[in-house]
Design a protein around this motif. Structure first.
Motif, PDB file in Angstrom:
ATOM      1  N   PHE A  79      37.886  52.114  64.313  1.00 54.30           N
ATOM      2  CA  PHE A  79      39.296  51.885  64.691  1.00 54.30           C
ATOM      3  C   PHE A  79      39.981  50.929  63.730  1.00 54.30           C
ATOM      4  CE2 PHE A  79      36.369  49.074  66.900  1.00 54.30           C
ATOM      5  CZ  PHE A  79      36.793  47.845  66.415  1.00 54.30           C
ATOM      6  N   LYS A 146      41.204  27.265  65.413  1.00 52.68           N
ATOM      7  CA  LYS A 146      40.625  28.334  66.247  1.00 52.68           C
ATOM      8  C   LYS A 146      40.120  29.379  65.269  1.00 52.68           C
ATOM      9  CE  LYS A 146      43.263  31.457  68.302  1.00 52.68           C
ATOM     10  NZ  LYS A 146      44.282  32.037  69.195  1.00 52.68           N
ATOM     11  N   GLY A 181      39.121  35.525  70.342  1.00 50.51           N
ATOM     12  CA  GLY A 181      38.467  36.503  71.227  1.00 50.51           C
ATOM     13  C   GLY A 181      38.033  37.801  70.576  1.00 50.51           C
ATOM     14  N   GLY A 182      38.140  37.906  69.261  1.00 50.71           N
ATOM     15  CA  GLY A 182      37.903  39.179  68.586  1.00 50.71           C
ATOM     16  C   GLY A 182      36.469  39.673  68.664  1.00 50.71           C
ATOM     17  N   GLY A 183      36.325  40.977  68.424  1.00 48.08           N
ATOM     18  CA  GLY A 183      35.003  41.578  68.307  1.00 48.08           C
ATOM     19  C   GLY A 183      34.420  42.059  69.619  1.00 48.08           C
ATOM     20  N   GLU A 185      35.760  44.278  71.661  1.00 44.58           N
ATOM     21  CA  GLU A 185      36.053  45.729  71.727  1.00 44.58           C
ATOM     22  C   GLU A 185      35.863  46.218  73.157  1.00 44.58           C
ATOM     23  OE1 GLU A 185      37.380  45.477  69.211  1.00 44.58           O
ATOM     24  OE2 GLU A 185      36.171  44.594  67.660  1.00 44.58           O
ATOM     25  N   ASN A 220      38.417  32.608  73.605  1.00 40.82           N
ATOM     26  CA  ASN A 220      39.195  33.684  74.217  1.00 40.82           C
ATOM     27  C   ASN A 220      38.332  34.941  74.258  1.00 40.82           C
ATOM     28  OD1 ASN A 220      41.457  32.069  74.431  1.00 40.82           O
ATOM     29  ND2 ASN A 220      42.305  32.742  72.465  1.00 40.82           N
ATOM     30  N   ILE A 255      42.842  38.806  76.275  1.00 40.84           N
ATOM     31  CA  ILE A 255      43.850  39.456  75.437  1.00 40.84           C
ATOM     32  C   ILE A 255      43.535  40.952  75.301  1.00 40.84           C
ATOM     33  CG2 ILE A 255      45.033  39.343  73.185  1.00 40.84           C
ATOM     34  CD1 ILE A 255      43.320  36.549  72.997  1.00 40.84           C
ATOM     35  N   LYS A 258      45.783  46.851  72.339  1.00 42.38           N
ATOM     36  CA  LYS A 258      46.006  48.305  72.389  1.00 42.38           C
ATOM     37  C   LYS A 258      45.568  48.936  71.069  1.00 42.38           C
ATOM     38  CE  LYS A 258      50.074  51.324  72.377  1.00 42.38           C
ATOM     39  NZ  LYS A 258      51.026  51.568  73.450  1.00 42.38           N
ATOM     40  N   LYS A 260      45.743  50.803  67.907  1.00 38.47           N
ATOM     41  CA  LYS A 260      46.848  51.284  67.059  1.00 38.47           C
ATOM     42  C   LYS A 260      46.261  52.270  66.052  1.00 38.47           C
ATOM     43  CE  LYS A 260      50.491  49.628  67.331  1.00 38.47           C
ATOM     44  NZ  LYS A 260      51.606  50.069  68.223  1.00 38.47           N
ATOM     45  N   LYS A 295      47.151  37.042  77.772  1.00 36.31           N
ATOM     46  CA  LYS A 295      48.019  36.982  76.593  1.00 36.31           C
ATOM     47  C   LYS A 295      48.567  38.346  76.196  1.00 36.31           C
ATOM     48  CE  LYS A 295      46.840  34.184  73.144  1.00 36.31           C
ATOM     49  NZ  LYS A 295      46.272  33.638  71.867  1.00 36.31           N
ATOM     50  N   TYR A 328      47.487  43.891  62.263  1.00 38.06           N
ATOM     51  CA  TYR A 328      48.231  44.876  63.039  1.00 38.06           C
ATOM     52  C   TYR A 328      49.272  45.630  62.241  1.00 38.06           C
ATOM     53  CZ  TYR A 328      45.513  43.993  66.939  1.00 38.06           C
ATOM     54  OH  TYR A 328      44.424  43.958  67.737  1.00 38.06           O
TER      55      TYR A 328
HETATM   56  O1  V47 Z   1      38.268  42.598  67.304  1.00 41.07           O
HETATM   57  C1  V47 Z   1      41.214  45.947  64.881  1.00 41.07           C
HETATM   58  C2  V47 Z   1      41.257  44.468  66.935  1.00 41.07           C
HETATM   59  C3  V47 Z   1      40.639  42.315  66.805  1.00 41.07           C
HETATM   60  C4  V47 Z   1      42.595  47.504  65.536  1.00 41.07           C
HETATM   61  O2  V47 Z   1      41.880  34.947  70.359  1.00 41.07           O
HETATM   62  C5  V47 Z   1      42.509  46.537  66.519  1.00 41.07           C
HETATM   63  O3  V47 Z   1      43.986  34.429  70.455  1.00 41.07           O
HETATM   64  C6  V47 Z   1      43.988  47.696  67.797  1.00 41.07           C
HETATM   65  O4  V47 Z   1      40.661  39.221  68.039  1.00 41.07           O
HETATM   66  N1  V47 Z   1      44.109  48.681  66.908  1.00 41.07           N
HETATM   67  C7  V47 Z   1      40.863  41.036  66.029  1.00 41.07           C
HETATM   68  N2  V47 Z   1      43.213  46.627  67.653  1.00 41.07           N
HETATM   69  C8  V47 Z   1      42.095  40.287  66.517  1.00 41.07           C
HETATM   70  C9  V47 Z   1      41.774  39.330  67.618  1.00 41.07           C
HETATM   71  C10 V47 Z   1      42.832  38.481  68.227  1.00 41.07           C
HETATM   72  C11 V47 Z   1      44.149  38.839  68.124  1.00 41.07           C
HETATM   73  C12 V47 Z   1      45.106  38.010  68.698  1.00 41.07           C
HETATM   74  C13 V47 Z   1      44.779  36.837  69.340  1.00 41.07           C
HETATM   75  C14 V47 Z   1      43.434  36.487  69.435  1.00 41.07           C
HETATM   76  C15 V47 Z   1      43.074  35.209  70.112  1.00 41.07           C
HETATM   77  C16 V47 Z   1      42.455  37.305  68.890  1.00 41.07           C
HETATM   78  O5  V47 Z   1      41.630  43.238  66.417  1.00 41.07           O
HETATM   79  C17 V47 Z   1      39.368  43.076  66.598  1.00 41.07           C
HETATM   80  C18 V47 Z   1      39.747  44.439  67.136  1.00 41.07           C
HETATM   81  O6  V47 Z   1      39.528  44.516  68.509  1.00 41.07           O
HETATM   82  N3  V47 Z   1      41.644  45.595  66.096  1.00 41.07           N
HETATM   83  N4  V47 Z   1      41.800  47.116  64.516  1.00 41.07           N
HETATM   84  C19 V47 Z   1      43.438  48.627  65.766  1.00 41.07           C
HETATM   85  N5  V47 Z   1      43.536  49.637  64.885  1.00 41.07           N
END
Ligand code: V47
Ligand code: SF4
Length: 366
Positions: A79, A146, A181-183, A185, A220, A255, A258, A260, A295, A328
């Motif tokens: 994705f 962070k 909060g990433g990863g 999924e 997060n 968080i 969606k 994309k 969020k 994004y």
């Molecule tokens: O883990 C990657 C996502 C995340 C796509 O902690 C996608 O405040 C949608 O973790 N469509 C990273 N999502 C970003 C993230 C984040 C973002 C905002 C705030 C916080 C916070 C953390 O982005 C990845 C993955 O789940 N991601 N590609 C996509 N095509």
């Protein structure tokens, strides 16, 4: 309220509404019924009850910027529109000095947080990350750092042959304040095997966050939705987070992200509707009632959808961003150069009938 309850024809939904009003946590089966059998207006009402109980009329925002150290990544999440191979002309890799220059650009501006997240670069290790954090802290000690998703952390700890506990303690000593909060999924292993098979496992993601909470590092949690998962998978995801939060209370915000569709190999799936986004926020607010903040990440959603989500339980729209993130925009968000002034953010919140509150990274009012 009693009249509203009496008008709900479906007895299961009436019982669920009763539990939500009484502040009783829902079972996964009841959570699923919120997705499948509950109309959007009732979801708005119930999520509003939960959000008011936890956050009153407040909607939080902060003054923040991002650093994305590299988009070179050893993984290949299907994705992801962001990662590139090292030889790709669209790849980048900032030096510590270049990242410090990004921090210095904000020297005469009020910002309280830097959010650092990027690809999993094959040669980065714990010393590389520690030294980066130290340099930023030395330059601007008051800036909350962070940084680093559990996926990056998992890789650098293994590469540096340190345990997760020792690695986290070291990063904290260097100046790391919290973990984004990433990863996460979708935790369901079968879905993960299709959309990000190489990535850190769900158990490991949860374990790193649990250990971080125990080390005094809050974090997060995200959930990537709107691709090949179904509602059961989303409820399972939130159930696993809810259980961990019951043990540690270390998550600040949940968080939903969606999916994309632009520039990735899952494009053919398309994107879910804004109705689905609102349903998902509301269910998250009602079901995941032990994580204090929900969020609406506006660089991903767009400003208007983020504003609308305030009526479906969200209480945080992240920050000013300062046009410093590409994750994004590369995936097709309408916000190609994300930046909002605090005046714009406040107006967006007051126009929806809520009270804007500028916060620090731990949700203290500033
Ligand atoms: O883990 C990657 C996502 C995340 C796509 O902690 C996608 O405040 C949608 O973790 N469509 C990273 N999502 C970003 C993230 C984040 C973002 C905002 C705030 C916080 C916070 C953390 O982005 C990845 C993955 O789940 N991601 N590609 C996509 N095509
Ligand atoms: Fe790498 Fe993160 Fe993209 Fe996965 S989502 S390929 S880990 S940058």
């Amino acid at each position: 309220m009693k009249e509203i309850l009496d008008n709900i024809i479906n007895t299961d939904i009436r019982q669920i509404a009763d539990k939500v009003i009484s502040g009783i946590q829902l079972t996964p089966e009841e959570g699923l019924l919120l997705y499948t059998d509950t109309d959007l207006s009732l979801l708005s009402l119930l999520s509003g009850i939960v959000r008011r109980r936890i956050n009153s009329n407040r909607v939080y925002y902060n003054r923040n910027f991002h650093i994305e150290p590299t988009n070179k990544c050893i993984y290949n999440c299907r994705f992801c529109s962001y990662h590139k191979t090292a030889s790709d002309p669209g790849s980048w890799e900032y030096s510590h000095e270049e990242m410090l220059d990004i921090v210095k650009k904000f020297d005469d501006k009020i910002v309280t947080e830097v959010h650092i997240v990027g690809g999993v670069h094959p040669s980065y290790d714990i010393d590389y990350y520690c030294s980066l954090v130290q340099k930023i802290k030395n330059h601007r000690p008051s800036l909350h750092i962070k940084a680093f998703s559990a996926i990056e952390l998992d890789y650098i700890f293994r590469k540096s042959k340190v345990t997760v506990d020792k690695g986290l303690a070291k990063l904290k000593k260097c100046g790391l304040n919290s973990i984004p909060g990433g990863g996460a999924e979708i935790f369901d292993e079968k879905i993960r095997a299709v959309i990000c098979p190489e990535k850190t496992s769900s158990d490991e993601w949860l374990s790193i966050h649990e250990k971080a909470h125990k080390t005094g590092i809050p974090s997060n949690a995200t959930m990537l939705y709107g691709h090949i998962e179904n509602y059961e998978h989303r409820i399972d995801h939130m159930s696993r987070l809810r259980k961990l939060q019951d043990r540690t209370s270390g998550f600040n915000a949940f968080i939903p992200l969606k999916f994309k569709k632009e520039n990735n190999v899952m494009s053919h799936l398309g994107e879910v509707s804004i109705i689905e986004d609102m349903r998902n926020y509301a269910v998250a607010r009602i079901f995941l009632n032990n994580i204090p903040h929900l969020k609406a990440y506006w660089p991903m959603m767009g400003k208007e959808a983020a504003q609308m989500s305030l009526l479906f339980g969200t209480d945080d729209i992240d920050g000013t961003i300062e046009d410093t993130t590409r994750i994004y925009s590369m995936a097709g968000s309408g916000e190609q150069n994300p930046v909002m002034t605090t005046i714009e953010i406040s107006k967006l919140i007051t126009d929806a009938g809520f009270e804007p509150v500028e916060r620090d990274s731990l949700y203290n009012k500033l």
